[in-house]
Scaffold this active site. Structure first.
Site, PDB file in Angstrom:
ATOM      1  N   CYS A  70      49.018  40.953 -19.410  1.00 37.08           N
ATOM      2  CA  CYS A  70      49.974  41.367 -18.383  1.00 37.08           C
ATOM      3  C   CYS A  70      49.178  41.637 -17.118  1.00 37.08           C
ATOM      4  O   CYS A  70      48.301  42.506 -17.109  1.00 37.08           O
ATOM      5  CB  CYS A  70      50.683  42.640 -18.848  1.00 37.08           C
ATOM      6  SG  CYS A  70      51.781  43.379 -17.634  1.00 37.08           S
ATOM      7  N   CYS A 180      51.749  36.285 -13.173  1.00 40.55           N
ATOM      8  CA  CYS A 180      52.526  37.148 -14.072  1.00 40.55           C
ATOM      9  C   CYS A 180      52.778  36.309 -15.307  1.00 40.55           C
ATOM     10  O   CYS A 180      53.226  35.154 -15.192  1.00 40.55           O
ATOM     11  CB  CYS A 180      53.848  37.556 -13.424  1.00 40.55           C
ATOM     12  SG  CYS A 180      54.993  38.345 -14.586  1.00 40.55           S
TER      13      CYS A 180
HETATM   14  N1  DGL Z   1      54.184  40.108 -17.683  1.00 40.32           N
HETATM   15  C1  DGL Z   1      53.798  41.003 -16.672  1.00 40.32           C
HETATM   16  C2  DGL Z   1      52.704  40.472 -15.768  1.00 40.32           C
HETATM   17  O1  DGL Z   1      51.955  39.616 -16.167  1.00 40.32           O
HETATM   18  C3  DGL Z   1      54.736  41.916 -15.983  1.00 40.32           C
HETATM   19  C4  DGL Z   1      56.196  41.734 -15.986  1.00 40.32           C
HETATM   20  C5  DGL Z   1      56.907  43.044 -15.717  1.00 40.32           C
HETATM   21  O2  DGL Z   1      57.027  43.810 -16.655  1.00 40.32           O
HETATM   22  O3  DGL Z   1      57.326  43.282 -14.566  1.00 40.32           O
HETATM   23  O4  DGL Z   1      52.531  40.921 -14.670  1.00 40.32           O
END
Ligand code: DGL
Length: 259
Positions: A70, A180
């Site tokens: 993430c 993301c």
């Molecule tokens: N999957 C996450 C990232 O790579 C974040 C998504 C979220 O929860 O806003 O930033």
């Protein structure tokens, strides 16, 4: 080795999906913080406390390494977690360096969540790469919500992306960076909208290279059904419909891999 992959939600499956294909000797835990997703629109303090709770859980699971799959959690919390725990902790980094190495002097559209875009970490990266005049940052928060409800290529997704991309003349751009992990589910719609010369780059391979190096893993052809334990915010996922939901995401990622 047992390796944990952690994300606010199902975005991190895109990193796990890649890991399952190249790590034949390892077992996996996938932790999606479904109680608190999305992270990208919360405060940094909130995200830090969510990540702290997830790490408390994961470090009690006998794992040899944790991949923070993430970008948002990496941006906010990877440093304090490394100070607190001694196991290898691997974070995500938007693939701006990859883009600039491949296409120097060309612009790059770096997409991510709001927290990542506003954070110091991405500014440090851009300064380190001398990319101030090349990196254009754009938050695409709605893609996280679309992904969580498995709305991958609807008219609404297409309209959202067309509107967001309308601000750019892509002539002098080489690529779009997916900063993301939730954005990997939308490669087909992006491909449809963006000019053909635009490359779509993510940070998954870079993160896994780091994992292999720091945890000293052996790379090969992944098993057909690798062992994975799934958790939603610390609760083991056993319900058939939830496992089917996760499989649906993995199938989607198989398709996106071909783009
Ligand atoms: N999957 C996450 C990232 O790579 C974040 C998504 C979220 O929860 O806003 O930033």
């Amino acid at each position: 080795m047992k390796i944990a992959f952690f994300d606010s939600g199902i975005g991190g499956l895109s990193v796990l999906h890649h890991a399952m294909k190249i790590l034949p000797n390892d077992e996996f835990i996938f932790f999606a913080d479904e109680d608190n997703v999305p992270y990208g629109t919360k405060t940094r303090e909130q995200v830090l406390s969510y990540v702290d709770a997830a790490f408390k859980f994961l470090t009690a699971q006998n794992v040899g390494a944790i991949v923070v799959a993430c970008n948002t959690a990496t941006s906010v919390a990877v440093r304090p977690m490394r100070e607190k725990y001694s196991l290898p902790i691997i974070g995500m980094e938007p693939a701006v360096k990859v883009a600039l190495d491949l296409y120097p002097q060309k612009k790059v559209l770096v997409t991510a969540t709001e927290i990542t875009i506003r954070g110091e970490k991405i500014q440090r990266l851009i300064t380190r790469l001398n990319a101030k005049n090349f990196a254009y940052l754009r938050a695409l928060p709605k893609l996280v919500n679309f992904a969580e409800r498995q709305e991958f290529n609807s008219d609404a997704v297409e309209k959202y992306l067309r509107d967001e991309f309308a601000a750019y003349d892509f002539k002098n751009f080489s690529s779009i960076v997916l900063g993301c992990t939730h954005f990997n589910y939308f490669k087909d719609t992006m491909r449809k909208i963006l000019p053909a010369h635009m490359k779509i780059l993510d940070g998954n391979a870079g993160t896994l290279n780091q994992l292999v190096r720091l945890a000293n893993l052996q790379v090969g052809e992944g098993k057909k059904n690798p062992p994975v334990e799934y958790f939603y915010s610390g609760r083991r996922v056993t319900a058939r419909e939830e496992l089917a939901r996760l499989e649906n995401y993995l199938r989607r990622l198989d398709e996106m891999e071909l783009i």
